[in-house]
Write an enzyme that holds these catalytic residues in place. Structure first.
Site, PDB file in Angstrom:
ATOM      1  N   ASP A  78       0.181   2.737  -0.786  1.00 16.77           N
ATOM      2  CA  ASP A  78      -1.546   4.038  -0.966  1.00 16.77           C
ATOM      3  C   ASP A  78      -2.032   3.865   1.008  1.00 16.77           C
ATOM      4  O   ASP A  78      -2.284   5.307   1.140  1.00 16.77           O
ATOM      5  CB  ASP A  78      -2.391   4.382  -1.251  1.00 16.77           C
ATOM      6  N   ASP A  83       2.484   1.527  -5.160  1.00 17.94           N
ATOM      7  CA  ASP A  83       0.361   1.671  -5.790  1.00 17.94           C
ATOM      8  C   ASP A  83       0.489   2.809  -6.617  1.00 17.94           C
ATOM      9  O   ASP A  83       1.070   3.877  -6.502  1.00 17.94           O
ATOM     10  CB  ASP A  83      -0.365   2.418  -4.044  1.00 17.94           C
ATOM     11  N   LYS A 141       1.233  -1.303  -8.250  1.00 12.11           N
ATOM     12  CA  LYS A 141       0.571  -2.473  -7.514  1.00 12.11           C
ATOM     13  C   LYS A 141      -1.074  -1.577  -7.841  1.00 12.11           C
ATOM     14  O   LYS A 141      -1.492  -0.271  -7.688  1.00 12.11           O
ATOM     15  CB  LYS A 141       0.586  -2.657  -6.385  1.00 12.11           C
ATOM     16  N   GLU A 197      -5.380  -1.875  -7.265  1.00 12.90           N
ATOM     17  CA  GLU A 197      -6.222  -2.595  -6.368  1.00 12.90           C
ATOM     18  C   GLU A 197      -7.355  -3.144  -8.056  1.00 12.90           C
ATOM     19  O   GLU A 197      -8.072  -2.077  -8.530  1.00 12.90           O
ATOM     20  CB  GLU A 197      -7.670  -1.439  -5.556  1.00 12.90           C
ATOM     21  N   GLU A 215      -5.591  -9.720   0.663  1.00 11.93           N
ATOM     22  CA  GLU A 215      -6.199  -9.262   1.472  1.00 11.93           C
ATOM     23  C   GLU A 215      -7.447  -9.033   2.438  1.00 11.93           C
ATOM     24  O   GLU A 215      -8.275  -9.360   1.465  1.00 11.93           O
ATOM     25  CB  GLU A 215      -6.029  -7.532   1.504  1.00 11.93           C
TER      26      GLU A 215
HETATM   27  O1  KIV Z   1      -0.877   0.540   0.496  1.00  8.71           O
HETATM   28  C1  KIV Z   1      -0.685  -0.778   0.886  1.00  8.71           C
HETATM   29  O2  KIV Z   1       0.460  -0.483   2.388  1.00  8.71           O
HETATM   30  C2  KIV Z   1      -0.987  -1.738   0.943  1.00  8.71           C
HETATM   31  C3  KIV Z   1      -1.268  -2.769   1.711  1.00  8.71           C
HETATM   32  C4  KIV Z   1      -1.482  -3.188   2.787  1.00  8.71           C
HETATM   33  C5  KIV Z   1      -1.030  -4.785   0.601  1.00  8.71           C
HETATM   34  O3  KIV Z   1      -1.977  -2.038   0.147  1.00  8.71           O
END
Ligand code: KIV
Length: 266
Positions: free
Chosen positions: A49, A88, A118, A120, A183
Site C-alpha cells: 500500500d 497488501d 499482507k 498490518e 518494521e
Molecule cells: O507497503 C509497503 O511497501 C510495505 C513495506 C514497507 C513492507 O508494507
C-alpha cells in the site's frame, strides 16, 4: 504467462528460513518493474500500500483502495515468473470483520494471480488472520511500525516495547501467518523474535538478523520524491538517469536532432 508450479510457493518460501541464505523481497506496482525484479531473482514481490505514496503521490498509505491495489496486483501477478507475490490489504479492510476481510482477500487471490496477502497487525488481528488462513488465503503479518496507524499515533512511530513485539509476532504465527514483516524495530529485538518464531521474519529497518529484507523499490532506485527513510540503501539514482534522458530528448526535439535519418520510415 508463468506456469504456476514454476513460482515460489508459500511452503517453499517458509522453508527458506534456516536454509542458509536470506530472503529478498521488494515492492512492485506494475508489469515492467515486476518483470525486471523477477528476472533479477528477487524471491518475493510485494504490491504494497506504499503505492499510495510512491506511485499515487498521497501523503500517507491510507487513500489507496482495494480496487486500485487489485488493478496494480494484476499487472505484477502477470509479470511474475518465479517470484511469490504478496498483496497488501489496504486500510481499513481488516478492521471490518473476519467475513469482510475474507471477501477482500479472496478477491485478491481470484483476480490477480497473486498468492498471499499482507496485513498490518499482530495479536489484535489474530482472529482475522485465522479466518483468512482457514479460507485458504495465506497471510504475512506486519508488526512494529504500522504506517496505517499514522493518524492514531500522530506520526510514523514504531512500537518499541520488546514484549509487545514478541507477543504480536508469536500471535501472528499461532494464528497461522506464514511470515511476519518487522518494521523499524531494534536489531536486537528482531534477532530475538527471529530466533523465537518458526516462520520467516522479513525486516525493514530492523537490522541484519531477520530471515529476509524488504525495501520499497522506489527508495532503492532513487525514484522517491519525498522523504527516504534512514534505513534505506539507495542502489541507483534513476531520477537523475530519467531526468537526463528526458532533458536530452527535449533538446534534440527542439533543435531537430531527433528524429535522425535512421528513425525515418522510408
Ligand atoms: O507497503 C509497503 O511497501 C510495505 C513495506 C514497507 C513492507 O508494507
Amino acid at each position: 504467462m508463468a506456469n504456476e508450479t514454476t513460482r515460489l510457493t508459500v511452503p517453499k518460501f517458509v522453508a527458506l528460513k534456516g536454509g542458509g541464505r536470506k530472503i529478498s523481497m521488494l515492492t512492485a506496482y506494475d508489469y515492467p518493474m515486476a518483470a525486471v525484479l523477477d528476472a533479477a531473482g528477487i524471491d518475493a514481490l510485494l504490491v504494497g500500500d506504499s503505492m499510495s505514496m510512491v506511485v499515487q503521490g498521497h501523503e500517507t498509505t491510507l487513500p489507496v483502495t482495494l480496487d486500485e491495489i487489485i488493478y496494480h496486483a494484476e499487472m505484477v501477478g502477470r509479470a511474475a515468473q518465479r517470484a511469490m507475490v504478496i498483496v497488501d490489504l489496504p486500510f481499513p479492510t481488516m478492521h471490518l470483520g473476519v467475513h469482510r476481510t475474507i471477501e477482500c482477500g479472496a478477491r485478491i487471490l481470484k483476480e490477480t494471480r497473486c498468492q498471499a496477502v499482507k496485513l498490518e497487525g499482530g495479536a489484535e488481528q489474530a482472529e482475522v488472520i485465522r479466518g483468512l488462513v482457514g479460507a485458504g488465503i495465506p497471510v504475512m503479518a506486519h508488526v512494529g511500525l504500522r504506517p496505517q496507524n499514522v493518524h492514531q499515533l500522530g506520526g510514523y512511530k514504531a512500537e518499541r516495547d520488546a514484549k509487545r513485539l514478541h507477543t504480536d509476532a508469536s500471535a501472528a504465527q499461532e494464528a497461522g501467518a506464514f511470515a511476519v514483516v518487522l518494521e523499524c524495530i531494534p536489531a536486537a529485538v528482531a534477532d530475538e523474535i527471529t530466533a523465537a518464531v518458526k516462520i520467516p521474519t522479513i525486516g525493514i529497518g530492523a537490522g541484519p538478523h531477520c530471515d529476509g529484507q524488504v525495501l520499497v523499490t522506489h527508495d532503492l532506485l532513487g525514484l522517491t520524491t519525498g522523504h527516504v527513510p534512514k534505513f534505506v540503501r539507495q542502489y541507483a539514482d534513476l531520477r537523475d538517469v530519467i531526468w537526463d534522458a528526458a532533458n536530452r530528448y527535449r533538446s534534440d526535439v527542439e533543435t531537430g536532432a531527433f528524429p535522425a535519418s535512421e528513425h525515418q520510415i522510408k
